[in-house]
Design an enzyme around this catalytic site. Structure first.
Site, PDB file in Angstrom:
ATOM      1  N   HIS A 307     -11.262  -5.397   9.531  1.00 52.83           N
ATOM      2  CA  HIS A 307     -10.090  -5.874  10.262  1.00 52.83           C
ATOM      3  C   HIS A 307     -10.475  -7.114  11.046  1.00 52.83           C
ATOM      4  O   HIS A 307     -11.596  -7.213  11.556  1.00 52.83           O
ATOM      5  CB  HIS A 307      -9.583  -4.793  11.226  1.00 52.83           C
ATOM      6  N   ASP A 364      -4.536   1.078   6.714  1.00 55.95           N
ATOM      7  CA  ASP A 364      -4.151   1.257   5.306  1.00 55.95           C
ATOM      8  C   ASP A 364      -5.013   2.259   4.575  1.00 55.95           C
ATOM      9  O   ASP A 364      -4.704   2.633   3.438  1.00 55.95           O
ATOM     10  CB  ASP A 364      -4.212  -0.102   4.586  1.00 55.95           C
TER      11      ASP A 364
HETATM   12  C1  SDX Z   1      -3.723  -5.014   7.803  1.00 55.54           C
HETATM   13  O1  SDX Z   1      -4.070  -8.421  11.339  1.00 55.54           O
HETATM   14  C2  SDX Z   1      -3.590  -7.239  11.417  1.00 55.54           C
HETATM   15  O2  SDX Z   1      -3.361  -6.718  12.487  1.00 55.54           O
HETATM   16  C3  SDX Z   1      -3.310  -6.554  10.085  1.00 55.54           C
HETATM   17  C4  SDX Z   1      -2.821  -5.123  10.137  1.00 55.54           C
HETATM   18  C5  SDX Z   1      -1.459  -5.012  10.787  1.00 55.54           C
HETATM   19  O3  SDX Z   1      -1.156  -3.937  11.323  1.00 55.54           O
HETATM   20  O4  SDX Z   1      -0.655  -5.975  10.672  1.00 55.54           O
HETATM   21  O5  SDX Z   1      -3.757  -4.325  10.843  1.00 55.54           O
HETATM   22  C6  SDX Z   1      -2.656  -4.564   8.726  1.00 55.54           C
HETATM   23  O6  SDX Z   1      -3.559  -6.005   7.146  1.00 55.54           O
HETATM   24  C7  SDX Z   1      -5.022  -4.244   7.772  1.00 55.54           C
HETATM   25  C8  SDX Z   1      -6.056  -4.884   6.811  1.00 55.54           C
HETATM   26  C9  SDX Z   1      -5.752  -4.435   5.397  1.00 55.54           C
HETATM   27  N1  SDX Z   1      -6.635  -5.132   4.439  1.00 55.54           N
HETATM   28  C10 SDX Z   1      -7.630  -4.528   3.807  1.00 55.54           C
HETATM   29  O7  SDX Z   1      -7.972  -3.365   4.012  1.00 55.54           O
HETATM   30  C11 SDX Z   1      -8.334  -5.402   2.765  1.00 55.54           C
HETATM   31  C12 SDX Z   1      -9.854  -5.250   2.923  1.00 55.54           C
HETATM   32  N2  SDX Z   1     -10.257  -5.885   4.177  1.00 55.54           N
HETATM   33  C13 SDX Z   1     -10.649  -7.245   4.161  1.00 55.54           C
HETATM   34  O8  SDX Z   1     -10.297  -8.055   3.123  1.00 55.54           O
HETATM   35  C14 SDX Z   1     -10.876  -7.878   5.515  1.00 55.54           C
HETATM   36  O9  SDX Z   1     -11.581  -6.991   6.265  1.00 55.54           O
HETATM   37  C15 SDX Z   1      -9.652  -8.362   6.269  1.00 55.54           C
HETATM   38  C16 SDX Z   1      -8.802  -9.242   5.429  1.00 55.54           C
HETATM   39  C17 SDX Z   1      -8.858  -7.207   6.756  1.00 55.54           C
HETATM   40  C18 SDX Z   1     -10.159  -9.151   7.477  1.00 55.54           C
HETATM   41  O10 SDX Z   1     -10.706 -10.311   6.996  1.00 55.54           O
HETATM   42  P1  SDX Z   1     -11.460 -11.330   7.981  1.00 55.54           P
HETATM   43  O11 SDX Z   1     -11.195 -11.015   9.402  1.00 55.54           O
HETATM   44  O12 SDX Z   1     -11.169 -12.718   7.505  1.00 55.54           O
HETATM   45  O13 SDX Z   1     -12.940 -10.954   7.774  1.00 55.54           O
HETATM   46  P2  SDX Z   1     -13.898 -11.640   6.720  1.00 55.54           P
HETATM   47  O14 SDX Z   1     -13.235 -11.668   5.377  1.00 55.54           O
HETATM   48  O15 SDX Z   1     -14.385 -12.917   7.314  1.00 55.54           O
HETATM   49  O16 SDX Z   1     -15.090 -10.572   6.653  1.00 55.54           O
HETATM   50  C19 SDX Z   1     -16.240 -10.723   7.453  1.00 55.54           C
HETATM   51  C20 SDX Z   1     -17.385 -10.228   6.567  1.00 55.54           C
HETATM   52  C21 SDX Z   1     -17.489 -10.992   5.247  1.00 55.54           C
HETATM   53  O17 SDX Z   1     -18.818 -10.863   4.814  1.00 55.54           O
HETATM   54  P3  SDX Z   1     -19.902 -12.058   5.203  1.00 55.54           P
HETATM   55  O18 SDX Z   1     -19.282 -13.376   4.753  1.00 55.54           O
HETATM   56  O19 SDX Z   1     -20.079 -11.969   6.697  1.00 55.54           O
HETATM   57  O20 SDX Z   1     -21.146 -11.704   4.428  1.00 55.54           O
HETATM   58  O21 SDX Z   1     -17.152  -8.848   6.195  1.00 55.54           O
HETATM   59  C22 SDX Z   1     -16.976  -8.778   4.783  1.00 55.54           C
HETATM   60  C23 SDX Z   1     -16.663 -10.164   4.299  1.00 55.54           C
HETATM   61  O22 SDX Z   1     -17.064 -10.318   2.936  1.00 55.54           O
HETATM   62  N3  SDX Z   1     -15.864  -7.850   4.569  1.00 55.54           N
HETATM   63  C24 SDX Z   1     -15.826  -6.922   3.629  1.00 55.54           C
HETATM   64  C25 SDX Z   1     -14.622  -6.235   3.813  1.00 55.54           C
HETATM   65  N4  SDX Z   1     -13.967  -6.764   4.856  1.00 55.54           N
HETATM   66  C26 SDX Z   1     -14.747  -7.765   5.319  1.00 55.54           C
HETATM   67  N5  SDX Z   1     -16.703  -6.624   2.620  1.00 55.54           N
HETATM   68  C27 SDX Z   1     -16.341  -5.588   1.820  1.00 55.54           C
HETATM   69  N6  SDX Z   1     -15.195  -4.876   1.946  1.00 55.54           N
HETATM   70  C28 SDX Z   1     -14.314  -5.164   2.924  1.00 55.54           C
HETATM   71  N7  SDX Z   1     -13.203  -4.467   3.060  1.00 55.54           N
END
Ligand code: SDX
Length: 429
Positions: A307, A364
């Site tokens: 998140h 989710d």
């Molecule tokens: C919702 O914003 C809100 O409030 C949203 C929400 C709401 O109520 O409106 O809470 C609802 O959208 C919840 C999120 C649902 N999405 C998912 O579950 C999809 C999986 N999660 C990710 O794609 C990710 O965690 C996000 C999109 C939710 C957040 O993305 P960010 O903040 O841009 O974080 P990032 O992509 O920069 O991740 C930081 C690191 C990265 O690795 P490094 O570059 O540091 O090596 O963490 C890794 C990412 O690759 N990472 C994950 C991951 N989430 C982040 N790696 C594997 N699996 C994951 N789920």
């Protein structure tokens, strides 16, 4: 703590006020930065950028705190109802019984769709995703109410909000019924919001449908848990589109589309598809899938994990995890995918990759398992998210328009393309 930030650029010091919110959050007010220095800030994804101040929702991501107008989500989920939460978010206070009755009556007075809108559904292919139908029909609603679209007329905004809250459930149910070739079921205004939604989804003209009170309460809690979440992607979209003075229906339609993405609200559908994949192709063993999610050479992510704000367990996920077991007991079902989800959570929370990045289950991760246990089809999960988030979108949109300092949203950029060059006639290319 200082209430001034100093930035030194080319040897000159510039001072900017530090703004502190009611929960101690601090932000540097750089609203005169470009005028003072000629420079802008760069912040892809707005990770460090606040777009507004807001009185609606407070999140503390480090501690896993979520409050609507100051009320903790745990108390809301236990004691409130979705329509009461909608009133709280929109009006800014908990309603008296009379206020809630008046609000509820108004919402129930607008559940019907114009009969011509029912014809709109016939234009979609049978396999159309309900989110596409939801955003299309929501945008088209403005054509039926051309006289109440002024974003600065409180009475026009109020009636539009009530129409949207009421009709969104009907549109959602119709989009499902259309996708399975069943006749549309008209709203029944004597039922609760959640009960009416279940009835429109699952009743048929051929037999009576009794709303299960356990499922009715579970839907009500799910809608409340999704009601608002400060400046997430879809809410920021709602504010940005609204900032051009586009009408409220157009703004909602845009927000629905932003929510649809699998990185945002579409994750609840993606989580179930991931759990099925693990069950069917990895013999239920999530550990192999976890390795894929850590492998940067692919774009696989552990859906429902991570998140932007929560660097702790999402409080909504905690509530939903418990609720999942209650619903399964009520419907007498078992859930092989719940076992997989809990195993996945257990190994992820002990895995250095996830621990170091503070990746926890989000809202989710469990919601889809509950929807599945209720017999709700996978492609309707994000529609349910939209229904829940509706009061948040509407209240945030209204808060933007109520702010006399609000302006049209128009971010800047730093250009990194070609420098000036002369046009080359096609015969010389
Ligand atoms: C919702 O914003 C809100 O409030 C949203 C929400 C709401 O109520 O409106 O809470 C609802 O959208 C919840 C999120 C649902 N999405 C998912 O579950 C999809 C999986 N999660 C990710 O794609 C990710 O965690 C996000 C999109 C939710 C957040 O993305 P960010 O903040 O841009 O974080 P990032 O992509 O920069 O991740 C930081 C690191 C990265 O690795 P490094 O570059 O540091 O090596 O963490 C890794 C990412 O690759 N990472 C994950 C991951 N989430 C982040 N790696 C594997 N699996 C994951 N789920």
């Amino acid at each position: 703590m200082s209430d001034v930030a100093k930035i030194i650029i080319d040897g000159q010091t510039y001072e900017y006020p530090i703004f502190t919110g009611t929960e101690g959050e601090r932000g540097i007010d750089i609203s005169t930065l470009r005028k003072d220095t000629g420079l802008i800030t760069l912040d892809p994804g707005y990770v460090n950028t606040g777009s507004c101040t807001s009185e609606i929702t407070f999140i503390n991501g480090e501690e896993g705190i979520l409050r609507y107008r100051g009320y903790p989500i745990e108390q809301i989920a236990e004691k409130s109802t979705f329509l009461e939460v909608a009133y709280l978010l929109i009006e800014g206070k908990l309603p008296t019984q009379d206020e809630l009755d008046t609000f509820t009556h108004s919402i129930k007075s607008h559940t019907l769709l114009h009969e011509d809108i029912r014809l709109m559904f016939r234009a979609f292919p049978l396999r159309a995703h309900p989110m596409a139908m939801l955003s299309s029909v929501m945008g088209a609603l403005s054509t039926f109410y051309p006289d109440t679209l002024d974003p600065y007329d409180p009475e026009q905004v109020k009636i539009s909000m009530h129409r949207i809250l009421a009709k969104m459930a009907t549109i959602a149910a119709y989009s499902y019924k259309y996708s399975i070739g069943h006749p549309f079921i008209y709203p029944r205004n004597e039922l609760s919001y959640a009960g009416n939604l279940l009835h429109m989804l699952f009743a048929t003209p051929a037999e009576t449908y009794e709303v299960d009170p356990v499922l009715e309460r579970a839907i009500d809690v799910l809608l409340m848990l999704h009601a608002d979440h400060e400046q997430n992607c879809s809410t920021s979209t709602m504010r940005l589109v609204g900032s051009s003075d586009a009408n409220i229906y157009a703004s909602v339609s845009a927000a629905v589309n932003a929510l649809w993405g699998p990185l945002h609200g579409g994750a609840n559908q993606a989580v179930i598809e991931m759990l099925y994949d693990i069950r069917d192709n990895y013999k239920g063993d999530g550990s192999k899938y976890l390795e894929l999610a850590k492998d940067k050479s692919n774009n696989i992510r552990l859906m429902g994990f991570g998140h932007r704000v929560y660097k702790n367990y999402d409080p909504r996920a905690r509530i939903l995890k418990k609720m999942t077991k209650d619903v399964l007991e009520a419907v007498g079902g078992s859930s092989d995918i719940l076992e997989i989800a809990m195993q996945l959570e257990e190994i992820a929370l002990q895995d250095d990759y996830f621990v170091e990045r503070k990746l926890y289950p989000n809202v989710d991760f469990y919601s889809g398992i509950i929807y599945k246990a209720m017999g709700i089809p996978v492609n309707m999960y994000t529609v349910f998210f939209s229904l829940g988030r509706m009061p948040g979108w509407l209240s945030q949109w209204a808060e933007h328009h109520a702010n006399p300092k609000a302006r049209i949203g128009r971010p800047r950029q730093i250009y990194v393309g070609a420098n000036e060059r002369d046009y080359v006639p096609i015969e010389k290319r």
